[in-house]
Scaffold this motif. Sequence first.
Motif, PDB file in Angstrom:
ATOM      1  N   ASN A 193      76.882  18.451  40.350  1.00  0.00           N
ATOM      2  CA  ASN A 193      75.919  17.525  40.943  1.00  0.00           C
ATOM      3  C   ASN A 193      75.570  17.909  42.380  1.00  0.00           C
ATOM      4  OD1 ASN A 193      76.122  15.735  38.613  1.00  0.00           O
ATOM      5  ND2 ASN A 193      78.156  15.206  39.416  1.00  0.00           N
ATOM      6  N   PRO A 194      74.360  17.535  42.843  1.00  0.00           N
ATOM      7  CA  PRO A 194      74.018  17.773  44.250  1.00  0.00           C
ATOM      8  C   PRO A 194      75.069  17.165  45.176  1.00  0.00           C
ATOM      9  CG  PRO A 194      72.059  17.134  43.035  1.00  0.00           C
ATOM     10  CD  PRO A 194      73.216  16.957  42.085  1.00  0.00           C
ATOM     11  N   GLY A 195      75.495  17.951  46.146  1.00  0.00           N
ATOM     12  CA  GLY A 195      76.530  17.507  47.076  1.00  0.00           C
ATOM     13  C   GLY A 195      77.932  17.887  46.660  1.00  0.00           C
ATOM     14  N   ASP A 196      78.141  18.270  45.390  1.00  0.00           N
ATOM     15  CA  ASP A 196      79.467  18.716  44.955  1.00  0.00           C
ATOM     16  C   ASP A 196      79.813  20.042  45.634  1.00  0.00           C
ATOM     17  OD1 ASP A 196      79.662  16.557  43.286  1.00  0.00           O
ATOM     18  OD2 ASP A 196      79.376  17.665  41.421  1.00  0.00           O
ATOM     19  N   TYR A 197      81.066  20.175  46.025  1.00  0.00           N
ATOM     20  CA  TYR A 197      81.476  21.403  46.696  1.00  0.00           C
ATOM     21  C   TYR A 197      82.951  21.664  46.431  1.00  0.00           C
ATOM     22  CZ  TYR A 197      84.095  18.718  50.164  1.00  0.00           C
ATOM     23  OH  TYR A 197      85.016  17.895  50.761  1.00  0.00           O
ATOM     24  N   PHE A 198      83.342  22.908  46.653  1.00  0.00           N
ATOM     25  CA  PHE A 198      84.765  23.231  46.725  1.00  0.00           C
ATOM     26  C   PHE A 198      84.942  24.315  47.780  1.00  0.00           C
ATOM     27  CE2 PHE A 198      83.250  26.186  43.455  1.00  0.00           C
ATOM     28  CZ  PHE A 198      83.918  27.375  43.729  1.00  0.00           C
ATOM     29  N   THR A 199      86.151  24.424  48.292  1.00  0.00           N
ATOM     30  CA  THR A 199      86.449  25.425  49.312  1.00  0.00           C
ATOM     31  C   THR A 199      87.512  26.376  48.792  1.00  0.00           C
ATOM     32  OG1 THR A 199      88.152  24.043  50.358  1.00  0.00           O
ATOM     33  CG2 THR A 199      85.894  23.817  51.182  1.00  0.00           C
ATOM     34  N   LEU A 200      87.525  27.551  49.351  1.00  0.00           N
ATOM     35  CA  LEU A 200      88.546  28.539  49.027  1.00  0.00           C
ATOM     36  C   LEU A 200      88.622  29.528  50.173  1.00  0.00           C
ATOM     37  CD1 LEU A 200      87.280  31.346  46.660  1.00  0.00           C
ATOM     38  CD2 LEU A 200      85.740  29.560  47.478  1.00  0.00           C
ATOM     39  N   THR A 201      89.701  30.271  50.205  1.00  0.00           N
ATOM     40  CA  THR A 201      89.828  31.393  51.133  1.00  0.00           C
ATOM     41  C   THR A 201      90.031  32.648  50.310  1.00  0.00           C
ATOM     42  OG1 THR A 201      90.754  30.023  52.890  1.00  0.00           O
ATOM     43  CG2 THR A 201      91.133  32.398  53.031  1.00  0.00           C
ATOM     44  N   PHE A 202      89.101  33.590  50.446  1.00  0.00           N
ATOM     45  CA  PHE A 202      89.168  34.812  49.646  1.00  0.00           C
ATOM     46  C   PHE A 202      89.360  35.992  50.586  1.00  0.00           C
ATOM     47  CE2 PHE A 202      87.932  38.241  46.911  1.00  0.00           C
ATOM     48  CZ  PHE A 202      88.363  37.826  45.662  1.00  0.00           C
ATOM     49  N   VAL A 203      90.430  36.744  50.369  1.00  0.00           N
ATOM     50  CA  VAL A 203      90.864  37.858  51.221  1.00  0.00           C
ATOM     51  C   VAL A 203      90.709  37.519  52.701  1.00  0.00           C
ATOM     52  CG1 VAL A 203      90.642  39.670  49.507  1.00  0.00           C
ATOM     53  CG2 VAL A 203      88.649  39.108  50.907  1.00  0.00           C
ATOM     54  N   GLY A 204      91.153  36.307  53.050  1.00  0.00           N
ATOM     55  CA  GLY A 204      91.175  35.889  54.438  1.00  0.00           C
ATOM     56  C   GLY A 204      89.908  35.248  54.947  1.00  0.00           C
ATOM     57  N   VAL A 205      88.871  35.156  54.118  1.00  0.00           N
ATOM     58  CA  VAL A 205      87.599  34.570  54.537  1.00  0.00           C
ATOM     59  C   VAL A 205      87.489  33.151  53.975  1.00  0.00           C
ATOM     60  CG1 VAL A 205      85.091  34.792  54.549  1.00  0.00           C
ATOM     61  CG2 VAL A 205      86.532  36.852  54.493  1.00  0.00           C
ATOM     62  N   PRO A 206      87.479  32.105  54.833  1.00  0.00           N
ATOM     63  CA  PRO A 206      87.307  30.738  54.336  1.00  0.00           C
ATOM     64  C   PRO A 206      85.849  30.485  53.940  1.00  0.00           C
ATOM     65  CG  PRO A 206      87.511  30.733  56.728  1.00  0.00           C
ATOM     66  CD  PRO A 206      87.708  32.156  56.287  1.00  0.00           C
ATOM     67  N   LEU A 207      85.669  29.882  52.776  1.00  0.00           N
ATOM     68  CA  LEU A 207      84.334  29.709  52.199  1.00  0.00           C
ATOM     69  C   LEU A 207      84.114  28.283  51.726  1.00  0.00           C
ATOM     70  CD1 LEU A 207      84.331  32.916  49.967  1.00  0.00           C
ATOM     71  CD2 LEU A 207      83.067  32.636  52.102  1.00  0.00           C
ATOM     72  N   ILE A 208      82.833  27.869  51.716  1.00  0.00           N
ATOM     73  CA  ILE A 208      82.385  26.637  51.076  1.00  0.00           C
ATOM     74  C   ILE A 208      81.416  27.033  49.971  1.00  0.00           C
ATOM     75  CG2 ILE A 208      81.212  24.423  51.330  1.00  0.00           C
ATOM     76  CD1 ILE A 208      81.687  24.647  54.354  1.00  0.00           C
ATOM     77  N   ILE A 209      81.621  26.537  48.770  1.00  0.00           N
ATOM     78  CA  ILE A 209      80.684  26.694  47.662  1.00  0.00           C
ATOM     79  C   ILE A 209      80.118  25.315  47.376  1.00  0.00           C
ATOM     80  CG2 ILE A 209      80.320  27.644  45.370  1.00  0.00           C
ATOM     81  CD1 ILE A 209      81.554  29.626  47.415  1.00  0.00           C
ATOM     82  N   VAL A 210      78.792  25.147  47.427  1.00  0.00           N
ATOM     83  CA  VAL A 210      78.186  23.823  47.344  1.00  0.00           C
ATOM     84  C   VAL A 210      76.905  23.873  46.517  1.00  0.00           C
ATOM     85  CG1 VAL A 210      76.898  24.174  49.511  1.00  0.00           C
ATOM     86  CG2 VAL A 210      77.406  21.838  48.735  1.00  0.00           C
ATOM     87  N   ARG A 211      76.615  22.759  45.879  1.00  0.00           N
ATOM     88  CA  ARG A 211      75.321  22.593  45.207  1.00  0.00           C
ATOM     89  C   ARG A 211      74.458  21.722  46.113  1.00  0.00           C
ATOM     90  NH1 ARG A 211      73.649  23.541  39.903  1.00  0.00           N
ATOM     91  NH2 ARG A 211      75.810  23.862  39.192  1.00  0.00           N
TER      92      ARG A 211
END
Length: 391
Positions: free
Chosen positions: A60-78
């Motif tokens: 859904n719009p506004g849904d997100y999750f975060t992760l850190t991949f090989v030391g890079v913090p990320l936000i994945i969002v719709r």
Amino acid sequence: MPTPADVLDPAHFSKVRLPLDEAETLPAWCYVSEAFYQYEVERLFMKVWNFIGRADHIPNPGDYFTLTFVGVPLIIVRDRAGELRAFSNSCRHRGARVAEGEGNARAFVCPYHGWAYGLDGSLVAAPEMDLTKDFDTACNGLKPVRLETWAGFLFINFDPDAERLMDYLGDLPERLASYHFETMKQTFRREYILDCNWKIYAENAMEAYHVPMVHAKTLQKLKREMPPKVPSEGNWVGLHTKHTGSRALLAGDTGFPPIPTLDGLAGQGTYYTLTYPSTMFGCTIDCMWWFEVHPLGPEKMRLIVGGCFPEDITTRPDFEEVAQRYYKRWQISVGEDNDISEIQQIGIRSPLAVPGRLSYLEPLVHDIANWVLDHVLDEPTASEAVLAKAS
């Protein structure tokens, strides 16, 4: 064998480059060396497409999750328009993380000084910045990261000049097209932290040599043949096993009907594929599952195991009851693989560990090692070297 001063010297890997029946494994220090791992991060993970899960994890719009991949913090969002986006999870002011965990948000607000970012990454509020000379909100949004999808699967790439995802995957989408992953729904997801190198887990997942020992009381009870390597074009390799029934169930358990659209080898058994560098898919007659590997250092990794079923199957009134049989199989077999991977890491850490010879049942272990070397070393790739020698 101690780690050498120059971990990129091609001479260390001369026997890895030999044909399978003559080859040895990578040197043991390739699984423990901080220096070699940092080259893998710089020259491999920061340059290629990395799998990070399913799009229906954030529907859904506004849904997100975060992760850190090989030391890079990320936000994945719709975002509000339904578009999937990836951003660096780092405030453009003084670098604090602006989001954590997962959920649904209207904006991301930095907990340090209150800078706020829209779902499209734009800076929408920057308190007390009106007196800062030539400050432009339009130039201070979250840094975007390339994100592309294939059949509902999410991939990121830190290199803005890298090839498109579909070019990177080669003929894998065509080979697996009849599963129609885009119409599937993720219903299973588990995370594990393991004390092992990411290559150890990838190699284990892509060979059947270990099954009679590691899975003696579980998967070994299923009637099977040793799976042959399948031809591949692009950045993937795979095995295929011909059999009846589902390979996502333990012996004696019953499950869901086969996927009606399967054709060719897909309808005759199970594909086990590795999308380089570290994503494994199991695609059987009634569902699919994956191993998603996030390296956390030379001797630590995060494993995410996910599973999908055709969406119409997930609406059956007995879905949850029957699905537990699949979840049981995944959790038991994954536990066995996790244990042996950590056992292998303990042994390979020994200063007395030396490269070993490979069995004919481990062709993809050989392929994985050479693909890693092709991307990490400064020398010509293995395929280029063969062509040069032939000419």
